[in-house]
Design a protein around this motif. Structure first.
Motif, PDB file in Angstrom:
ATOM      1  N   ARG A   1       4.275  10.570  -5.664  1.00  0.00           N
ATOM      2  CA  ARG A   1       5.565  11.206  -5.885  1.00  0.00           C
ATOM      3  C   ARG A   1       6.140  10.903  -7.263  1.00  0.00           C
ATOM      4  N   VAL A   2       6.351   9.654  -7.559  1.00  0.00           N
ATOM      5  CA  VAL A   2       7.077   9.270  -8.772  1.00  0.00           C
ATOM      6  C   VAL A   2       6.330   9.702 -10.029  1.00  0.00           C
ATOM      7  N   PHE A   3       5.079   9.289 -10.163  1.00  0.00           N
ATOM      8  CA  PHE A   3       4.338   9.625 -11.384  1.00  0.00           C
ATOM      9  C   PHE A   3       4.124  11.130 -11.517  1.00  0.00           C
ATOM     10  N   LYS A   4       3.967  11.825 -10.397  1.00  0.00           N
ATOM     11  CA  LYS A   4       3.764  13.277 -10.449  1.00  0.00           C
ATOM     12  C   LYS A   4       5.060  14.032 -10.744  1.00  0.00           C
ATOM     13  N   ASP A   5       6.182  13.523 -10.239  1.00  0.00           N
ATOM     14  CA  ASP A   5       7.461  14.226 -10.412  1.00  0.00           C
ATOM     15  C   ASP A   5       8.112  13.961 -11.762  1.00  0.00           C
TER      16      ASP A   5
ATOM     17  N   SER B   1      13.263   5.995 -10.047  1.00  0.00           N
ATOM     18  CA  SER B   1      12.231   5.115  -9.485  1.00  0.00           C
ATOM     19  C   SER B   1      11.436   4.408 -10.572  1.00  0.00           C
ATOM     20  N   LEU B   2      11.149   5.107 -11.651  1.00  0.00           N
ATOM     21  CA  LEU B   2      10.457   4.459 -12.771  1.00  0.00           C
ATOM     22  C   LEU B   2      11.341   3.394 -13.402  1.00  0.00           C
ATOM     23  N   GLY B   3      12.628   3.662 -13.475  1.00  0.00           N
ATOM     24  CA  GLY B   3      13.562   2.678 -14.013  1.00  0.00           C
ATOM     25  C   GLY B   3      13.680   1.440 -13.151  1.00  0.00           C
ATOM     26  N   GLU B   4      13.350   1.560 -11.878  1.00  0.00           N
ATOM     27  CA  GLU B   4      13.403   0.432 -10.940  1.00  0.00           C
ATOM     28  C   GLU B   4      12.039  -0.216 -10.716  1.00  0.00           C
ATOM     29  N   LEU B   5      11.084   0.170 -11.500  1.00  0.00           N
ATOM     30  CA  LEU B   5       9.726  -0.358 -11.353  1.00  0.00           C
ATOM     31  C   LEU B   5       9.689  -1.875 -11.440  1.00  0.00           C
ATOM     32  N   ASP B   6      10.580  -2.456 -12.211  1.00  0.00           N
ATOM     33  CA  ASP B   6      10.606  -3.918 -12.330  1.00  0.00           C
ATOM     34  C   ASP B   6      10.909  -4.585 -10.991  1.00  0.00           C
ATOM     35  N   ILE B   7      11.683  -3.942 -10.132  1.00  0.00           N
ATOM     36  CA  ILE B   7      11.970  -4.489  -8.801  1.00  0.00           C
ATOM     37  C   ILE B   7      10.682  -4.576  -7.994  1.00  0.00           C
TER      38      ILE B   7
ATOM     39  N   SER C   1       0.822  -1.205   0.000  1.00  0.00           N
ATOM     40  CA  SER C   1       0.000   0.000   0.000  1.00  0.00           C
ATOM     41  C   SER C   1       0.859   1.259   0.000  1.00  0.00           C
ATOM     42  N   ARG C   2       1.875   1.271   0.845  1.00  0.00           N
ATOM     43  CA  ARG C   2       2.738   2.464   0.935  1.00  0.00           C
ATOM     44  C   ARG C   2       3.535   2.696  -0.341  1.00  0.00           C
ATOM     45  N   LEU C   3       3.996   1.630  -0.980  1.00  0.00           N
ATOM     46  CA  LEU C   3       4.760   1.818  -2.220  1.00  0.00           C
ATOM     47  C   LEU C   3       3.860   2.209  -3.388  1.00  0.00           C
ATOM     48  N   LEU C   4       2.651   1.682  -3.426  1.00  0.00           N
ATOM     49  CA  LEU C   4       1.715   2.135  -4.457  1.00  0.00           C
ATOM     50  C   LEU C   4       1.422   3.628  -4.270  1.00  0.00           C
ATOM     51  N   THR C   5       1.250   4.053  -3.036  1.00  0.00           N
ATOM     52  CA  THR C   5       1.036   5.478  -2.741  1.00  0.00           C
ATOM     53  C   THR C   5       2.266   6.295  -3.093  1.00  0.00           C
ATOM     54  N   PHE C   6       3.443   5.788  -2.787  1.00  0.00           N
ATOM     55  CA  PHE C   6       4.700   6.463  -3.125  1.00  0.00           C
ATOM     56  C   PHE C   6       4.794   6.701  -4.634  1.00  0.00           C
TER      57      PHE C   6
END
Length: 176
Positions: free
Chosen positions: A88-92, A155-161, A79-84
């Motif tokens: 943050r990530v998608f907005k930034d 963070s987007l580049g690490e989405l696979d993790i 839940s926290r990572l989906l919120t993160f």
């Protein structure tokens, strides 16, 4: 004797139900077609990596940080990572390629759907231990050490993790 058998049966059923409830918090249904994300992600990752100016820096601290999450904390961390990613990530992230932007928007929409599904599944009963809080705080701290657009790109580049971790921890009831 019959009353004793009934009480043993009731105790056994209570233990089974508690086990199922605890297990369901860990393996909560995240019903989204992740194959679409996994199919488009390699192209996105290639595009993102060409713009990554910090190739030796990680935000998610590799999968090891996430592998240490205890089963009871999977709901909380998910839940926290989906919120993160949502807040943050998608907005930034600032993308110039319309094609990559469409794919990222599609992933963001999938994350919103996953979060909604997770919230319905657990009915606001996600417990967060100190270890889970520390793990997600580390991710936020790593993110905050970079400028927002660079951190979002990383963070987007690490989405696979994160996606691999979701697959591992929600695999029994998830759809691929």
């Amino acid at each position: 004797m019959k009353a004793q058998n009934i009480s043993h049966w009731l105790l056994g059923m209570a233990l089974v139900l508690c086990s199922v409830h605890t297990h369901s918090l860990r393996r909560c249904l995240i019903s989204v077609d992740r194959s679409l994300i996994e199919k488009s992600f390699p192209e996105i990752k290639r595009a993102l990596q060409t713009n990554d100016t910090f190739p030796n820096v990680t935000i998610l601290s590799t999968l090891e940080n996430l592998k240490s999450i205890q089963p009871v904390d999977v709901c909380c961390v998910t839940s926290r990572l989906l919120t993160f990613y949502r807040d943050r990530v998608f907005k930034d992230h600032q993308e110039t390629s319309p094609e990559v932007m469409r794919q990222i928007s599609s992933i963001a929409n999938s994350f919103l759907y996953m979060q909604k599904t997770l919230e319905q599944c657990v009915h606001n009963q996600c417990h967060c231990s100190q270890e889970a809080t520390n793990a997600t705080r580390t991710i936020h701290d790593n993110y905050d050490q970079l400028e927002a657009s660079s951190a979002a790109l990383k963070s987007l580049g690490e989405l696979d993790i994160f996606l691999a971790w979701i697959d591992e921890n929600h695999q029994e009831t998830s759809t691929a």
